[in-house]
Design an enzyme around this catalytic site. Structure first.
Site, PDB file in Angstrom:
ATOM      1  N   PRO A 114      -0.274  -3.187  -2.869  1.00  0.00           N
ATOM      2  CG  PRO A 114       0.154  -1.003  -3.544  1.00  0.00           C
ATOM      3  CD  PRO A 114       0.465  -2.436  -3.879  1.00  0.00           C
ATOM      4  CB  CYS A 115      -5.263  -4.361  -1.224  1.00  0.00           C
ATOM      5  SG  CYS A 115      -4.677  -5.275   0.196  1.00  0.00           S
TER       6      CYS A 115
END
Length: 170
Positions: free
Chosen positions: A133-134
């Site tokens: 999850p950037c």
């Protein structure tokens, strides 16, 4: 040695149509609408194959995520990048669902406190966004900053997580 085959399928989602790419080893990429496959170093050709087991698992887990039924992914990954990029990408999984972290905090987590800009560059090449999850990484002041899927998609992903985090606390 034979070339590794790459398979793809598409998934409609609340943030647009995503293209999922996998090998028999694991998930290789989650591409956004108008994303450039060269960004994540994908070879060609990529075979359309929605029946691939990893693609099916990925699509199922992404649907669960968008429905608020999944907060973490359990998928084999086939990541291709430098040692630093892979370290940065894998560190994204430690950011809790529904929360954010800064690039500086991410750099500290991997023991490279001065590598803040390098973290940003690595995150921009994250081949499996959402899964790693950037979108949970924000600027030092809490502002939404660069995201391959666009800032509207980043905002929407964070809204989904906050919404389901609040609902689960009731």
């Amino acid at each position: 040695m034979a070339a590794i085959e790459h398979f793809k399928t598409t998934l409609d989602s609340p943030v647009g149509e995503l293209t999922l790419v996998a090998t028999d080893i694991g998930l290789r990429a989650v591409l956004w609408p108008n994303d450039e496959p060269k960004r994540v170093r994908l070879p060609f050709p990529i075979i359309e194959a929605s029946g691939n087991a990893i693609l099916r698992r990925t699509a199922d887990q992404l649907r669960e995520y968008f429905a608020g039924e999944r907060i973490a992914f359990d998928l084999p990954l086939d990541l291709h990048g430098t040692e630093f990029q892979q370290l940065a990408w894998r560190s994204l999984a430690s950011i809790p669902y529904g929360q954010t972290s800064t690039y500086g905090e991410q750099a500290n987590r991997i023991g490279r406190p001065k590598a803040v800009r390098a973290i940003g560059a690595a995150n921009s090449r994250n081949p499996v966004s959402i899964v790693l999850p950037c979108h949970r990484v924000v600027g030092a002041d809490g502002s939404l900053t660069g995201f391959t899927g666009g800032l509207d998609a980043k905002r929407r992903l964070l809204e989904i997580e906050v919404q389901y985090s609040r609902n689960s606390r009731r």
